[in-house]
Design a protein around this motif. Structure first.
Motif, PDB file in Angstrom:
ATOM      1  N   GLY A 164       0.769  -1.237   0.000  1.00 17.47           N
ATOM      2  CA  GLY A 164       0.000   0.000   0.000  1.00 17.47           C
ATOM      3  C   GLY A 164       0.797   1.284   0.000  1.00 17.47           C
ATOM      4  N   VAL A 165       2.118   1.210  -0.143  1.00 14.68           N
ATOM      5  CA  VAL A 165       2.947   2.412   0.020  1.00 14.68           C
ATOM      6  C   VAL A 165       2.892   3.309  -1.211  1.00 14.68           C
ATOM      7  CG1 VAL A 165       5.312   3.223   0.320  1.00 14.68           C
ATOM      8  CG2 VAL A 165       4.432   1.371   1.753  1.00 14.68           C
ATOM      9  N   THR A 166       2.852   2.745  -2.405  1.00 18.76           N
ATOM     10  CA  THR A 166       2.805   3.581  -3.607  1.00 18.76           C
ATOM     11  C   THR A 166       1.598   4.510  -3.588  1.00 18.76           C
ATOM     12  OG1 THR A 166       3.955   1.925  -4.944  1.00 18.76           O
ATOM     13  CG2 THR A 166       2.670   3.577  -6.118  1.00 18.76           C
ATOM     14  N   ALA A 167       0.455   3.998  -3.193  1.00 17.98           N
ATOM     15  CA  ALA A 167      -0.756   4.826  -3.134  1.00 17.98           C
ATOM     16  C   ALA A 167      -0.590   5.961  -2.130  1.00 17.98           C
ATOM     17  CB  ALA A 167      -1.955   3.966  -2.767  1.00 17.98           C
ATOM     18  N   LYS A 168       0.016   5.666  -0.992  1.00 17.47           N
ATOM     19  CA  LYS A 168       0.234   6.711   0.019  1.00 17.47           C
ATOM     20  C   LYS A 168       1.164   7.800  -0.519  1.00 17.47           C
ATOM     21  CE  LYS A 168      -0.337   3.855   4.178  1.00 17.47           C
ATOM     22  NZ  LYS A 168       0.352   3.342   5.399  1.00 17.47           N
ATOM     23  N   LEU A 169       2.239   7.393  -1.165  1.00 19.45           N
ATOM     24  CA  LEU A 169       3.198   8.359  -1.688  1.00 19.45           C
ATOM     25  C   LEU A 169       2.590   9.201  -2.800  1.00 19.45           C
ATOM     26  CD1 LEU A 169       6.423   6.152  -1.788  1.00 19.45           C
ATOM     27  CD2 LEU A 169       5.925   7.987  -0.185  1.00 19.45           C
ATOM     28  N   THR A 170       1.782   8.579  -3.621  1.00 17.82           N
ATOM     29  CA  THR A 170       1.135   9.305  -4.710  1.00 17.82           C
ATOM     30  C   THR A 170       0.158  10.346  -4.166  1.00 17.82           C
ATOM     31  OG1 THR A 170       1.345   7.378  -6.160  1.00 17.82           O
ATOM     32  CG2 THR A 170      -0.267   9.054  -6.790  1.00 17.82           C
ATOM     33  N   ALA A 171      -0.582   9.980  -3.132  1.00 20.69           N
ATOM     34  CA  ALA A 171      -1.551  10.897  -2.532  1.00 20.69           C
ATOM     35  C   ALA A 171      -0.877  11.993  -1.710  1.00 20.69           C
ATOM     36  CB  ALA A 171      -2.525  10.115  -1.662  1.00 20.69           C
ATOM     37  N   GLY A 172       0.299  11.680  -1.186  1.00 17.78           N
ATOM     38  CA  GLY A 172       1.004  12.643  -0.338  1.00 17.78           C
ATOM     39  C   GLY A 172       1.321  12.043   1.006  1.00 17.78           C
ATOM     40  N   ALA A 173       2.559  11.650   1.226  1.00 22.85           N
ATOM     41  CA  ALA A 173       2.960  10.980   2.456  1.00 22.85           C
ATOM     42  C   ALA A 173       4.152  11.691   3.085  1.00 22.85           C
ATOM     43  CB  ALA A 173       3.316   9.523   2.162  1.00 22.85           C
ATOM     44  N   ARG A 174       4.385  11.366   4.347  1.00 21.77           N
ATOM     45  CA  ARG A 174       5.573  11.856   5.047  1.00 21.77           C
ATOM     46  C   ARG A 174       6.592  10.728   5.088  1.00 21.77           C
ATOM     47  NH1 ARG A 174       5.201  13.421  10.442  1.00 21.77           N
ATOM     48  NH2 ARG A 174       6.946  14.830  10.026  1.00 21.77           N
ATOM     49  N   GLY A 183      21.996  12.063  -0.583  1.00 16.96           N
ATOM     50  CA  GLY A 183      20.599  12.343  -0.876  1.00 16.96           C
ATOM     51  C   GLY A 183      20.050  11.756  -2.159  1.00 16.96           C
ATOM     52  N   ALA A 184      20.750  10.816  -2.782  1.00 14.82           N
ATOM     53  CA  ALA A 184      20.268  10.269  -4.049  1.00 14.82           C
ATOM     54  C   ALA A 184      18.881   9.661  -3.905  1.00 14.82           C
ATOM     55  CB  ALA A 184      21.246   9.217  -4.573  1.00 14.82           C
ATOM     56  N   SER A 185      18.674   8.844  -2.883  1.00 11.94           N
ATOM     57  CA  SER A 185      17.379   8.195  -2.689  1.00 11.94           C
ATOM     58  C   SER A 185      16.302   9.213  -2.345  1.00 11.94           C
ATOM     59  CB  SER A 185      17.478   7.140  -1.585  1.00 11.94           C
ATOM     60  OG  SER A 185      18.100   7.662  -0.422  1.00 11.94           O
ATOM     61  N   SER A 186      16.642  10.207  -1.528  1.00 13.81           N
ATOM     62  CA  SER A 186      15.667  11.233  -1.158  1.00 13.81           C
ATOM     63  C   SER A 186      15.202  12.012  -2.381  1.00 13.81           C
ATOM     64  CB  SER A 186      16.288  12.211  -0.144  1.00 13.81           C
ATOM     65  OG  SER A 186      16.747  11.557   1.010  1.00 13.81           O
ATOM     66  N   VAL A 187      16.145  12.383  -3.233  1.00 14.57           N
ATOM     67  CA  VAL A 187      15.807  13.162  -4.433  1.00 14.57           C
ATOM     68  C   VAL A 187      14.971  12.326  -5.393  1.00 14.57           C
ATOM     69  CG1 VAL A 187      16.788  14.273  -6.485  1.00 14.57           C
ATOM     70  CG2 VAL A 187      17.752  14.740  -4.215  1.00 14.57           C
ATOM     71  N   LEU A 188      15.295  11.042  -5.547  1.00 19.14           N
ATOM     72  CA  LEU A 188      14.519  10.182  -6.430  1.00 19.14           C
ATOM     73  C   LEU A 188      13.070  10.079  -5.962  1.00 19.14           C
ATOM     74  CD1 LEU A 188      17.049   7.284  -7.090  1.00 19.14           C
ATOM     75  CD2 LEU A 188      16.123   8.832  -8.812  1.00 19.14           C
ATOM     76  N   MET A 189      12.864   9.908  -4.661  1.00 23.58           N
ATOM     77  CA  MET A 189      11.501   9.807  -4.148  1.00 23.58           C
ATOM     78  C   MET A 189      10.758  11.127  -4.271  1.00 23.58           C
ATOM     79  SD  MET A 189      11.722   7.212  -0.868  1.00 23.58           S
ATOM     80  CE  MET A 189      13.138   7.993  -0.060  1.00 23.58           C
ATOM     81  N   ALA A 190      11.449  12.240  -3.995  1.00 25.83           N
ATOM     82  CA  ALA A 190      10.801  13.547  -4.118  1.00 25.83           C
ATOM     83  C   ALA A 190      10.419  13.847  -5.554  1.00 25.83           C
ATOM     84  CB  ALA A 190      11.732  14.630  -3.575  1.00 25.83           C
ATOM     85  N   THR A 191      11.228  13.398  -6.494  1.00 23.22           N
ATOM     86  CA  THR A 191      10.943  13.612  -7.917  1.00 23.22           C
ATOM     87  C   THR A 191       9.766  12.763  -8.378  1.00 23.22           C
ATOM     88  OG1 THR A 191      13.279  14.117  -8.337  1.00 23.22           O
ATOM     89  CG2 THR A 191      11.927  13.510 -10.232  1.00 23.22           C
ATOM     90  N   ALA A 192       9.732  11.510  -7.935  1.00 24.37           N
ATOM     91  CA  ALA A 192       8.701  10.580  -8.385  1.00 24.37           C
ATOM     92  C   ALA A 192       7.349  10.819  -7.729  1.00 24.37           C
ATOM     93  CB  ALA A 192       9.145   9.148  -8.119  1.00 24.37           C
ATOM     94  N   PHE A 193       7.361  11.379  -6.520  1.00 22.83           N
ATOM     95  CA  PHE A 193       6.116  11.548  -5.762  1.00 22.83           C
ATOM     96  C   PHE A 193       6.021  12.995  -5.266  1.00 22.83           C
ATOM     97  CE2 PHE A 193       7.488   7.105  -5.226  1.00 22.83           C
ATOM     98  CZ  PHE A 193       6.401   6.452  -5.806  1.00 22.83           C
ATOM     99  N   PRO A 194       5.665  13.921  -6.152  1.00 21.01           N
ATOM    100  CA  PRO A 194       5.691  15.349  -5.810  1.00 21.01           C
ATOM    101  C   PRO A 194       4.731  15.752  -4.694  1.00 21.01           C
ATOM    102  CG  PRO A 194       4.671  14.982  -7.960  1.00 21.01           C
ATOM    103  CD  PRO A 194       5.296  13.698  -7.566  1.00 21.01           C
ATOM    104  N   GLY A 238       5.147  10.260  13.121  1.00 20.69           N
ATOM    105  CA  GLY A 238       3.995  10.081  12.246  1.00 20.69           C
ATOM    106  C   GLY A 238       4.340   9.833  10.796  1.00 20.69           C
ATOM    107  N   TYR A 239       5.522   9.263  10.538  1.00 16.94           N
ATOM    108  CA  TYR A 239       5.937   9.013   9.154  1.00 16.94           C
ATOM    109  C   TYR A 239       5.163   7.829   8.564  1.00 16.94           C
ATOM    110  CZ  TYR A 239       9.904  12.154   9.844  1.00 16.94           C
ATOM    111  OH  TYR A 239      10.695  13.255  10.081  1.00 16.94           O
ATOM    112  N   ASP A 240       4.741   7.995   7.336  1.00 19.40           N
ATOM    113  CA  ASP A 240       4.102   6.902   6.609  1.00 19.40           C
ATOM    114  C   ASP A 240       5.127   5.885   6.118  1.00 19.40           C
ATOM    115  OD1 ASP A 240       1.274   8.009   6.450  1.00 19.40           O
ATOM    116  OD2 ASP A 240       2.432   9.643   5.544  1.00 19.40           O
ATOM    117  N   LEU A 241       6.315   6.372   5.835  1.00 23.28           N
ATOM    118  CA  LEU A 241       7.388   5.517   5.338  1.00 23.28           C
ATOM    119  C   LEU A 241       8.717   6.000   5.888  1.00 23.28           C
ATOM    120  CD1 LEU A 241       8.445   3.276   3.345  1.00 23.28           C
ATOM    121  CD2 LEU A 241       8.607   5.092   1.619  1.00 23.28           C
TER     122      LEU A 241
END
Length: 351
Positions: A164-174, A183-194, A238-241
């Motif tokens: 269920g994590v992709t749906a949370k990230l798409t909707a807006g997650a912490r 920060g490579a992983s952080s930037v990739l996630m921020a880019t993919a899930f605005p 309260g982080y979702d991921l």
């Protein structure tokens, strides 16, 4: 002592291959820094033609090209004395932003070996050697080494494998990305899930400084923030991921980190743990990938863990059982392997 000549020659041939690979590592890094592979990917070239493309000295390039050909990193046409990259070689050697970029591993390796004197002393004394004390090439090389794997897998396969994590990230997650390095992983996630917000953290201040620059260059600095903090002290709840990429095994107190992650997660949150590929059995790790990881581990992972309080030194070949035990001891009740690559295992832990 009776020596079997054939067995001795087999061992000497192995030694010759290793010595050649050791010296070739420096030449690969030269090719990376000077853009030689990218230039050769434009088409076959003699040493003179590659010199024209790159502005480098022809005599140096002649020796470099011949060594690369001897090692199978470039092709050589004896009739025309031209050198070239196959599609596969160019894919792996000429694009630092692609899903595979092998020169990064050699940048990391050469940076790591600069600490040989410190590590030799540590072998004698049992003292730790902190990550932050290493050469800067360790930090940049680590990003070059691991980022391609994240580019290839993080958004397309690893995150979708989580419940269920992709749906949370798409909707807006912490999201908290601990041990984020540059920060490579952080930037990739921020880019993919605005719609999501990423909070990266690492105990090494120099890495966090570069991570902020990477985020700004990628245009995601409004969606990702960074702090200097350890995995046991990063801020927020309260982080979702929560994510940890190739770093849990480096920690002196991975259980303390895992407890802090559990406390920082939302009740239905997920911890994604990416660790080096390894079996629980030492015998099954005695292979080329295991050799790479054990060798790096003796210089980087175990020394860093021993430099920190906590009493752990899992090493880069800890295996699934050891990671599960850390999570269970920290209070996680659900743990499963969700994905794997030749270099990584991916786990999901939930409260």
């Amino acid at each position: 002592m009776a020596v079997d000549t054939d067995k001795l020659m087999d061992f000497i041939n192995r030694f010759a291959a290793d010595l050649g690979a050791t010296m070739a590592a420096g030449n690969v890094v030269v090719g990376h820094r000077l853009g030689l592979y990218r230039a050769l990917a434009q088409g076959p070239a003699t040493a003179a033609e590659l010199a024209e493309r790159t502005g480098c000295d022809q005599r140096y390039l002649t020796e470099w090209l011949r060594g690369q050909a001897a090692g199978g990193y470039v092709g050589h046409d004896a009739a025309t004395d031209t050198f070239s990259l196959s599609e596969e070689q160019a894919f792996a050697l000429a694009n630092p932003d692609g899903p595979v970029y092998l020169p990064g591993a050699f940048v990391l390796a050469l940076g790591t070996l600069k600490a040989e004197e410190q590590i030799t002393d540590a072998f004698r004394t049992g003292a730790g050697v902190g990550w932050h004390t290493h050469d800067d090439d360790v930090f940049s090389g680590c990003e070059l080494f691991f980022r391609p794997g994240y580019v290839a897998n993080l958004v397309d396969s690893w995150i979708p494998a989580l419940d269920g994590v992709t749906a949370k990230l798409t909707a807006g997650a912490r999201v908290a990305d601990i041990g984020c390095g540059l920060g490579a992983s952080s930037v990739l996630m921020a880019t993919a899930f605005p719609a999501s917000r990423i909070a990266g953290s690492d105990y090494h201040a120099g890495s966090i400084e570069l991570a902020r620059k990477r985020a700004a260059d990628a245009g995601v600095s409004t969606r990702v923030t960074f702090e200097v903090a350890s995995a046991q002290t990063f801020g927020g709840t309260g982080y979702d991921l929560v994510t940890s990429f190739d770093c849990l095994h480096d920690m002196g107190d991975p259980v303390g980190a895992a407890r802090h992650v559990r406390e920082a997660l939302a009740p239905d949150g997920t911890w994604m743990i990416v660790e080096p590929a390894a079996s629980d059995s030492v015998a099954e790790n005695l292979n080329p990938v295991g050799r790479v990881y054990y060798s790096f581990s003796s210089f980087l992972c175990v020394p860093n863990a021993l430099s920190q309080p906590g009493g752990y030194a899992l090493g880069a070949q800890a295996g699934e059982t050891a990671i599960r035990q850390v999570c269970t001891e920290a209070g996680f009740t659900r743990f499963r392997r969700v994905a794997e690559t030749p270099f990584n295992l991916v786990f999901e832990a939930r409260p």
